[in-house]
Design a protein around this motif. Sequence first.
Motif, PDB file in Angstrom:
ATOM      1  N   GLN A  22      69.734  53.400  23.719  1.00 42.85           N
ATOM      2  CA  GLN A  22      70.391  52.538  24.699  1.00 42.85           C
ATOM      3  C   GLN A  22      71.147  53.339  25.758  1.00 42.85           C
ATOM      4  OE1 GLN A  22      72.694  50.071  22.023  1.00 42.85           O
ATOM      5  NE2 GLN A  22      71.093  48.507  21.903  1.00 42.85           N
ATOM      6  N   GLU A  23      71.876  54.389  25.340  1.00 39.35           N
ATOM      7  CA  GLU A  23      72.641  55.152  26.322  1.00 39.35           C
ATOM      8  C   GLU A  23      71.732  55.959  27.243  1.00 39.35           C
ATOM      9  OE1 GLU A  23      75.417  58.052  24.959  1.00 39.35           O
ATOM     10  OE2 GLU A  23      74.007  59.060  23.620  1.00 39.35           O
ATOM     11  N   ARG A  24      70.599  56.389  26.738  1.00 40.36           N
ATOM     12  CA  ARG A  24      69.636  57.112  27.577  1.00 40.36           C
ATOM     13  C   ARG A  24      68.933  56.158  28.535  1.00 40.36           C
ATOM     14  NH1 ARG A  24      70.666  59.860  23.236  1.00 40.36           N
ATOM     15  NH2 ARG A  24      70.498  62.135  23.170  1.00 40.36           N
ATOM     16  N   MET A  25      68.648  54.953  28.055  1.00 42.51           N
ATOM     17  CA  MET A  25      68.031  53.967  28.933  1.00 42.51           C
ATOM     18  C   MET A  25      68.976  53.571  30.065  1.00 42.51           C
ATOM     19  SD  MET A  25      65.404  52.288  29.782  1.00 42.51           S
ATOM     20  CE  MET A  25      64.283  52.352  28.377  1.00 42.51           C
ATOM     21  N   GLU A  26      70.268  53.540  29.796  1.00 43.49           N
ATOM     22  CA  GLU A  26      71.254  53.230  30.835  1.00 43.49           C
ATOM     23  C   GLU A  26      71.213  54.274  31.956  1.00 43.49           C
ATOM     24  OE1 GLU A  26      75.072  52.881  29.004  1.00 43.49           O
ATOM     25  OE2 GLU A  26      74.564  51.023  27.938  1.00 43.49           O
ATOM     26  N   VAL A  27      71.045  55.527  31.578  1.00 45.29           N
ATOM     27  CA  VAL A  27      70.945  56.585  32.593  1.00 45.29           C
ATOM     28  C   VAL A  27      69.677  56.397  33.413  1.00 45.29           C
ATOM     29  CG1 VAL A  27      70.752  59.069  32.993  1.00 45.29           C
ATOM     30  CG2 VAL A  27      72.224  58.227  31.160  1.00 45.29           C
ATOM     31  N   ILE A  28      68.583  56.119  32.738  1.00 45.84           N
ATOM     32  CA  ILE A  28      67.302  55.925  33.428  1.00 45.84           C
ATOM     33  C   ILE A  28      67.366  54.728  34.373  1.00 45.84           C
ATOM     34  CG2 ILE A  28      64.898  55.227  33.056  1.00 45.84           C
ATOM     35  CD1 ILE A  28      64.961  57.006  30.510  1.00 45.84           C
ATOM     36  N   GLU A  29      67.961  53.626  33.904  1.00 49.29           N
ATOM     37  CA  GLU A  29      68.074  52.410  34.715  1.00 49.29           C
ATOM     38  C   GLU A  29      68.909  52.643  35.971  1.00 49.29           C
ATOM     39  OE1 GLU A  29      67.218  48.893  34.509  1.00 49.29           O
ATOM     40  OE2 GLU A  29      65.559  49.751  33.362  1.00 49.29           O
ATOM     41  N   LYS A  30      69.844  53.565  35.886  1.00 46.67           N
ATOM     42  CA  LYS A  30      70.685  53.877  37.044  1.00 46.67           C
ATOM     43  C   LYS A  30      69.836  54.425  38.190  1.00 46.67           C
ATOM     44  CE  LYS A  30      74.303  57.110  38.537  1.00 46.67           C
ATOM     45  NZ  LYS A  30      75.203  58.228  38.108  1.00 46.67           N
ATOM     46  N   PHE A  31      68.842  55.223  37.836  1.00 48.02           N
ATOM     47  CA  PHE A  31      68.005  55.859  38.853  1.00 48.02           C
ATOM     48  C   PHE A  31      66.723  55.093  39.141  1.00 48.02           C
ATOM     49  CE2 PHE A  31      70.520  59.324  37.015  1.00 48.02           C
ATOM     50  CZ  PHE A  31      71.093  59.833  38.169  1.00 48.02           C
ATOM     51  N   PHE A  32      66.265  54.322  38.164  1.00 49.88           N
ATOM     52  CA  PHE A  32      65.026  53.559  38.350  1.00 49.88           C
ATOM     53  C   PHE A  32      65.170  52.192  37.689  1.00 49.88           C
ATOM     54  CE2 PHE A  32      60.577  52.727  38.856  1.00 49.88           C
ATOM     55  CZ  PHE A  32      60.180  53.560  39.894  1.00 49.88           C
ATOM     56  N   PRO A  33      65.842  51.249  38.367  1.00 52.67           N
ATOM     57  CA  PRO A  33      66.049  49.907  37.814  1.00 52.67           C
ATOM     58  C   PRO A  33      64.717  49.238  37.447  1.00 52.67           C
ATOM     59  CG  PRO A  33      67.410  50.241  39.761  1.00 52.67           C
ATOM     60  CD  PRO A  33      66.472  51.408  39.697  1.00 52.67           C
ATOM     61  N   GLY A  34      64.701  48.577  36.304  1.00 57.96           N
ATOM     62  CA  GLY A  34      63.490  47.906  35.861  1.00 57.96           C
ATOM     63  C   GLY A  34      62.630  48.755  34.955  1.00 57.96           C
ATOM     64  N   ALA A  35      63.065  49.990  34.703  1.00 55.55           N
ATOM     65  CA  ALA A  35      62.285  50.890  33.848  1.00 55.55           C
ATOM     66  C   ALA A  35      62.185  50.354  32.425  1.00 55.55           C
ATOM     67  CB  ALA A  35      62.909  52.288  33.839  1.00 55.55           C
ATOM     68  N   ASP A  36      63.196  49.591  32.012  1.00 54.99           N
ATOM     69  CA  ASP A  36      63.212  49.081  30.644  1.00 54.99           C
ATOM     70  C   ASP A  36      62.005  48.194  30.340  1.00 54.99           C
ATOM     71  OD1 ASP A  36      64.141  47.143  32.374  1.00 54.99           O
ATOM     72  OD2 ASP A  36      65.642  46.361  30.989  1.00 54.99           O
ATOM     73  N   SER A  37      61.586  47.380  31.312  1.00 48.14           N
ATOM     74  CA  SER A  37      60.434  46.513  31.096  1.00 48.14           C
ATOM     75  C   SER A  37      59.141  47.318  31.007  1.00 48.14           C
ATOM     76  CB  SER A  37      60.323  45.475  32.217  1.00 48.14           C
ATOM     77  OG  SER A  37      60.179  46.098  33.486  1.00 48.14           O
ATOM     78  N   THR A  38      59.048  48.391  31.797  1.00 47.84           N
ATOM     79  CA  THR A  38      57.871  49.259  31.747  1.00 47.84           C
ATOM     80  C   THR A  38      57.784  49.946  30.394  1.00 47.84           C
ATOM     81  OG1 THR A  38      58.038  49.680  34.127  1.00 47.84           O
ATOM     82  CG2 THR A  38      56.694  51.210  32.846  1.00 47.84           C
ATOM     83  N   VAL A  39      58.929  50.392  29.882  1.00 53.64           N
ATOM     84  CA  VAL A  39      58.989  51.039  28.572  1.00 53.64           C
ATOM     85  C   VAL A  39      58.604  50.045  27.478  1.00 53.64           C
ATOM     86  CG1 VAL A  39      60.522  52.078  26.854  1.00 53.64           C
ATOM     87  CG2 VAL A  39      60.692  52.757  29.253  1.00 53.64           C
ATOM     88  N   GLU A  40      59.107  48.839  27.577  1.00 51.03           N
ATOM     89  CA  GLU A  40      58.834  47.812  26.568  1.00 51.03           C
ATOM     90  C   GLU A  40      57.352  47.495  26.487  1.00 51.03           C
ATOM     91  OE1 GLU A  40      60.119  43.191  25.534  1.00 51.03           O
ATOM     92  OE2 GLU A  40      61.301  44.372  26.960  1.00 51.03           O
ATOM     93  N   ILE A  41      56.713  47.337  27.627  1.00 50.91           N
ATOM     94  CA  ILE A  41      55.274  47.045  27.669  1.00 50.91           C
ATOM     95  C   ILE A  41      54.475  48.201  27.077  1.00 50.91           C
ATOM     96  CG2 ILE A  41      53.297  46.697  29.205  1.00 50.91           C
ATOM     97  CD1 ILE A  41      55.240  45.216  31.100  1.00 50.91           C
ATOM     98  N   PHE A  42      54.881  49.422  27.408  1.00 50.98           N
ATOM     99  CA  PHE A  42      54.181  50.609  26.908  1.00 50.98           C
ATOM    100  C   PHE A  42      54.336  50.735  25.400  1.00 50.98           C
ATOM    101  CE2 PHE A  42      53.629  55.263  26.342  1.00 50.98           C
ATOM    102  CZ  PHE A  42      52.424  55.424  27.009  1.00 50.98           C
ATOM    103  N   MET A  43      55.526  50.445  24.901  1.00 51.64           N
ATOM    104  CA  MET A  43      55.782  50.534  23.465  1.00 51.64           C
ATOM    105  C   MET A  43      54.977  49.499  22.681  1.00 51.64           C
ATOM    106  SD  MET A  43      59.912  51.301  23.381  1.00 51.64           S
ATOM    107  CE  MET A  43      60.027  50.995  21.625  1.00 51.64           C
ATOM    108  N   GLU A  44      54.686  48.375  23.301  1.00 54.10           N
ATOM    109  CA  GLU A  44      53.872  47.351  22.651  1.00 54.10           C
ATOM    110  C   GLU A  44      52.405  47.776  22.568  1.00 54.10           C
ATOM    111  OE1 GLU A  44      54.511  43.847  24.941  1.00 54.10           O
ATOM    112  OE2 GLU A  44      56.491  43.440  24.090  1.00 54.10           O
ATOM    113  N   LYS A  45      52.020  48.655  23.465  1.00 57.76           N
ATOM    114  CA  LYS A  45      50.627  49.103  23.538  1.00 57.76           C
ATOM    115  C   LYS A  45      50.313  50.182  22.515  1.00 57.76           C
ATOM    116  CE  LYS A  45      47.242  50.749  26.944  1.00 57.76           C
ATOM    117  NZ  LYS A  45      47.043  51.184  28.355  1.00 57.76           N
ATOM    118  N   TYR A  46      51.299  51.018  22.199  1.00 59.97           N
ATOM    119  CA  TYR A  46      51.074  52.141  21.285  1.00 59.97           C
ATOM    120  C   TYR A  46      52.015  52.080  20.079  1.00 59.97           C
ATOM    121  CZ  TYR A  46      48.396  54.179  25.126  1.00 59.97           C
ATOM    122  OH  TYR A  46      47.481  54.388  26.115  1.00 59.97           O
ATOM    123  N   LYS A  47      51.486  52.423  18.924  1.00 61.32           N
ATOM    124  CA  LYS A  47      52.296  52.479  17.716  1.00 61.32           C
ATOM    125  C   LYS A  47      53.259  53.663  17.806  1.00 61.32           C
ATOM    126  CE  LYS A  47      48.738  50.506  14.700  1.00 61.32           C
ATOM    127  NZ  LYS A  47      47.895  50.727  13.493  1.00 61.32           N
TER     128      LYS A  47
END
Length: 238
Positions: A162-187
């Motif tokens: 969560q704390e790392r995602m907060e840093v990423i979101e600061k520079f690239f808002p909306g990255a969390d949804s991209t990560v979520e979709i990718f995580m659903e695709k791969y085990k």
Amino acid sequence: MKEYIGIDDCRGGWVAAVLGDRLELIFSETLEEMRDLVASSTLTLIDMPMGLKSEGDGERVCDVEARKFLKRRKMSIFPVPCRQAVYSENYREANKVNREILGKGLSKQSYNLFPKIREVDNFITKDSEILENIIEGHPEISFARLRGEEMKHNKRSIEGFQERMEVIEKFFPGADSTVEIFMEKYKRSVVARDDILDAIILAIAASSHREGYLTVPEIPSVDSHGIPMRIFIPRIGR
């Protein structure tokens, strides 16, 4: 279009984060599959040793210098084995060779990375022109520099994610949804969530080069194959 790429190894192979007009995440079983992607990038950072010592006691200077940018997480920068050890046939031989050349034995954890280290080494030596596009980077240093302070939690914990995602979101808002979709695709047995975030922060760090960066050491030595031994350090904050 300028593209900045971060690459991290994972259990199934490699994960790349590509920053252009949008964030794209790519999984490949081999690094070679990413050659064209890297060659066309403005800058790529990869979390794996580039350049291996063949002689002289002690570690690579870049690893020693890079640790100075971390306190709590400096051990995340592990001692890189010598070239002869990396290409040894088994752990016993590698441990013996590394002790003879660098004056230090090897951990099993380090030995388990040898296939990926060899893959990066072969990727570069196959066509050294790729060195114009790729530099060794480090996720924990990148997170710390871009945030302005080190991460407090282990990257594999929920709090660390969560704390790392907060840093990423600061520079690239909306990255969390991209990560979520990718995580659903791969085990997770193929790509772990911390591998994904490490790749993304490296891509963000690569994009920060426009605003200033440094490499340690400033003037790197090169290994026996002509590969510079240096680590990319982004500027503090943005």
